[in-house]
Design a protein around this motif. Structure first.
Motif, mmCIF file in Angstrom:
data_model
loop_
_atom_site.group_PDB
_atom_site.id
_atom_site.type_symbol
_atom_site.label_atom_id
_atom_site.label_comp_id
_atom_site.label_asym_id
_atom_site.label_seq_id
_atom_site.Cartn_x
_atom_site.Cartn_y
_atom_site.Cartn_z
ATOM 1 N N VAL A 94 75.431 64.401 12.745
ATOM 2 C CA VAL A 94 76.439 65.417 13.028
ATOM 3 C C VAL A 94 76.353 65.858 14.488
ATOM 4 N N ALA A 95 75.123 66.008 14.985
ATOM 5 C CA ALA A 95 74.960 66.427 16.380
ATOM 6 C C ALA A 95 75.593 65.403 17.311
ATOM 7 N N ILE A 97 77.985 63.214 16.663
ATOM 8 C CA ILE A 97 79.446 63.199 16.550
ATOM 9 C C ILE A 97 80.048 64.421 17.231
ATOM 10 N N ALA A 98 79.363 65.563 17.089
ATOM 11 C CA ALA A 98 79.841 66.776 17.754
ATOM 12 C C ALA A 98 79.891 66.558 19.259
ATOM 13 N N ILE A 101 82.902 64.289 20.192
ATOM 14 C CA ILE A 101 84.194 64.962 20.118
ATOM 15 C C ILE A 101 84.321 66.000 21.234
ATOM 16 N N ALA A 102 83.246 66.789 21.424
ATOM 17 C CA ALA A 102 83.301 67.844 22.437
ATOM 18 C C ALA A 102 83.520 67.245 23.830
#
Lengths: 323, 360
Positions: A94-95, A97-98, A101-102
């Protein structure tokens, strides 16, 4: 353009020029994942360092400052990933992918704010890295075969291309022939055993993330200040994911990973060459379908039809010291 | 004391809110650095996304799509599968829906067309999720990497299909032809004129229905129990008699079908034709929604509305403040995933101390 216009030579040269983006990122991923931290955030780090290095290289008119700045931002992001993985014991996927995206959003916004060119940086012009001309190039330039090898295949690249190819044996040596490499692999395979042997799993994983961040920054810098000469929105275009797959494909081992990178570099080269070419039998293949090839190959590779890949055992698992 | 020992209101409401607040604070800082006033930006955003009825109905229109992609990611997450492919699955769902409409929209009445379109969308979405699911179940390929690859493949493949087969002769726009009026979902402003000129349509109610069905199945049915058992501990579930590989494949099929259904709102409810890149990141928003909503139906609803509001408010904000383009909200989305997903327990130690302190 016809089939005869396809030049094997230019495909080989362009493979060599496409590969470094993947090699730097894949070697970065290798450090992170061998220490037990999933690095799906390669894409975001490539993008961030591509933008920052292009922006700084343009502003200072010095590519080296650009590379340094890109390194700083990529290391910062890798540290954030390390913080999530090691200190927070959070979800590493998740980190990553975040971050991807960010960064896709932030690089556009900041590029737009500073340069007002639709999320693009201005052309770097002379602020790009120079190409290396091997000694004696002028003398052999007209010799058949040898001239091509000396000036096109071996010479005429940016220093980063040589660095990328030299990096592979270096990473191999670091991982397999140094004490640090042994500890790093232990943290990825069995962190509790490493811990019992007195190795600080936390520190090793943070260190690996720092190295990963640094290596990944070259990938972005190469993309922006060598290959294209500017930053463009989402210019990494899945390179980070491809690098990651090259690593899975290469069983988390430097040389096989390197081969995976060359393979993807080759497909990219072929794709560019095939655009609009009439092939015998099949005719003209639409660009969109050629674009698919590396991804389809990846899926087939991952389906275990080529080799069964064995990931580091403790990958993605936060380390909790047992009492 | 771990987060498991905390009361449910703390883990379910207080922690997500604190995380969301942190993400928004970082976003506010970014807006400040861009030379704009964060408070003013917030005021514009809330005004145009929630206070204004037309804006609110746009917010709910976006939310209807996000609920489906959020559900798709959430359902897979319940089984421990990280489905990053909702983007490609919804894209493919759009193709299934469009093919069904192009074939039948001249011959069938609306009450048959709408279900046929939904079946087409769900079927194609499921198909696109089936292959990664199958490869994970039978060949051990990592679902995260394969679904990412399938997003890329879907993008290229759709580009090819639309350009080669779906553009009507003589047209330049990379899109299929417009469907007949019978294929359009009834808009809600026909009954509530106060909503203004908005694409909000009956698929909003469909998404609510999907939320309810999801809630009942996941937490009340035997299948849902097996699903969650698989997610919590694959080996234990296998030992207890759950067929893991079948579970993975079925879960991915349903997940893909849900993502595909997201296309119903976007296409049948609004544009009435298939266009290039119509998904526009809704699949990735689904990841954020699943993480922030903690895979709970109420959480998914609330975070879908939040993201709908961010998109709708973001459009208006970017018109008024040139330094805050809509891409800012992609950044904010990343921040929300980071704080609500990756660092979800950031404030747990502090909160535990506070709760303990009160009791003691």
């Amino acid at each position: 353009m016809t089939f005869e216009d396809l030049h094997l030579g230019s495909i080989v040269v362009s493979t060599v020029r496409n590969a470094p983006v993947l090699i730097f990122a894949a070697m970065a991923g290798l450090f992170a994942e061998r220490s037990g931290v999933i690095d799906i955030g390669l894409e975001g780090k490539i993008l961030a360092s591509a933008f920052v290095s292009a922006a700084v290289a343009f502003t200072t008119q010095n590519p080296w400052y650009g590379i340094l700045a890109g390194m700083a931002v990529s290391i910062a992001l890798a540290t954030l990933q390390g913080y999530v993985a090691v200190t927070q014991k959070g979800n590493q996927l998740v980190a990553g992918i975040a971050i991807n995206i960010a960064m896709s959003g932030l690089t556009f916004v900041v590029a737009q704010y500073f340069f007002q060119q639709g999320g693009r940086t201005p052309d770097l012009g002379t602020a790009r890295l120079p190409y290396v001309t091997l000694p004696g190039s002028a003398a052999v330039a007209d010799v058949p075969v040898l001239g091509w090898i000396w000036t096109q295949l071996l010479g005429g690249h940016s220093i980063l291309v040589y660095a990328a190819f030299a990096l592979v044996p270096l990473v191999h040596w670091l991982l397999y022939h140094t004490r640090f490499g042994l500890r790093l692999r232990a943290c990825g395979e069995n962190p509790h055993a490493a811990d019992a042997a007195g190795v600080s799993v936390e520190r090793t994983r943070y260190t690996s993330m720092l190295i990963a961040g640094m290596l990944c920054s070259f990938s972005g810098a190469y993309l922006a200040i060598v290959q294209s000469g500017f930053f463009l929105r989402d210019m990494s275009a899945g390179m980070g994911y491809l690098a990651l797959t090259a690593m899975v494909f290469g069983n988390w081992r430097p040389f096989y990973t390197f081969l995976g990178c060359l393979m993807f570099g080759f497909f990219t080269a072929v794709q560019i060459q095939l655009e609009g070419v009439d092939l015998p039998v099949v005719g003209r293949i639409p660009g969109a379908l050629i674009q698919m090839v590396p991804y389809v190959v990846t899926v087939i590779a991952l389906a275990g039809l080529m080799a069964k890949s064995v990931a580091p055992k403790a990958i993605g698992v936060p380390f909790v010291k047992s009492r | 004391m771990t987060t498991n020992d905390m009361p449910r209101w703390a883990t379910g409401i207080v922690l997500p809110l604190l995380n969301l607040l942190s993400a928004l604070l970082v976003a506010a800082l970014a807006i400040h650095l861009l030379g704009e006033d964060p408070v003013d930006a917030m005021r514009i955003l809330v005004n145009s996304a929630i206070v204004n009825p037309e804006g609110l109905s746009y917010t709910l229109f976006y939310a209807s799509t996000f609920i489906f992609t959020g559900l798709a990611v959430s359902l897979a997450m319940q089984a421990g599968l990280f489905n990053i492919g909702a983007e490609g699955q919804m894209y493919f769902g759009g193709l299934g829906l469009t093919l069904a409409m192009l074939a039948f929209d001249a011959s069938l009445p609306w009450y048959l067309l709408i279900p046929v379109g939904m079946v087409g969308a769900a079927l194609f979405g499921a198909l696109w999720a089936f292959i990664p699911g199958y490869l994970q179940a039978k060949r051990g390929s990592h679902i995260v990497v394969t679904t990412i690859m399938f997003n890329f493949i879907a993008a290229s493949l759709m580009n090819f299909v639309i350009v080669k087969y779906l553009i009507p002769p003589g047209e330049q726009n990379t899109a299929s032809r417009v469907f007949s009026d019978a294929a359009a979902l009834p808009p809600l402003n026909a009954w509530f004129p106060a909503l203004g000129d908005t694409p909000l349509n009956v698929s909003f109610f469909l998404s609510i229905l999907a939320l309810v069905i999801y809630g009942v199945f996941v937490s009340r049915s035997a299948w849902g129990y097996k699903l969650r058992a698989t997610g919590l501990n694959k080996h234990a579930a296998h030992y207890a008699g759950v067929k893991i590989s079948a579970m993975i494949i079925v879960t991915m099929l349903i997940s893909g079908a849900l993502a595909g259904l997201g296309a119903v709102n976007s296409i049948m409810g609004s544009t009435h034709y298939l266009s290039l890149n119509f998904v526009g990141g809704a699949g990735f928003v689904g990841i954020a929604i699943a993480l922030m909503g903690r895979q709970h139906p109420v959480g998914i609803f609330l975070s879908s509305v939040l993201f709908g509001a961010l998109i709708q408010g973001g459009f208006d904000l970017s018109l008024e403040k040139p330094n805050i383009p809509t891409e800012t909200f992609i950044f904010i989305q990343g921040l929300i995933i980071l704080f609500c997903g990756a660092m979800e327990n950031l404030y747990a130690p502090v909160l535990i101390k506070l709760i303990k302190g009160k009791k003691g």
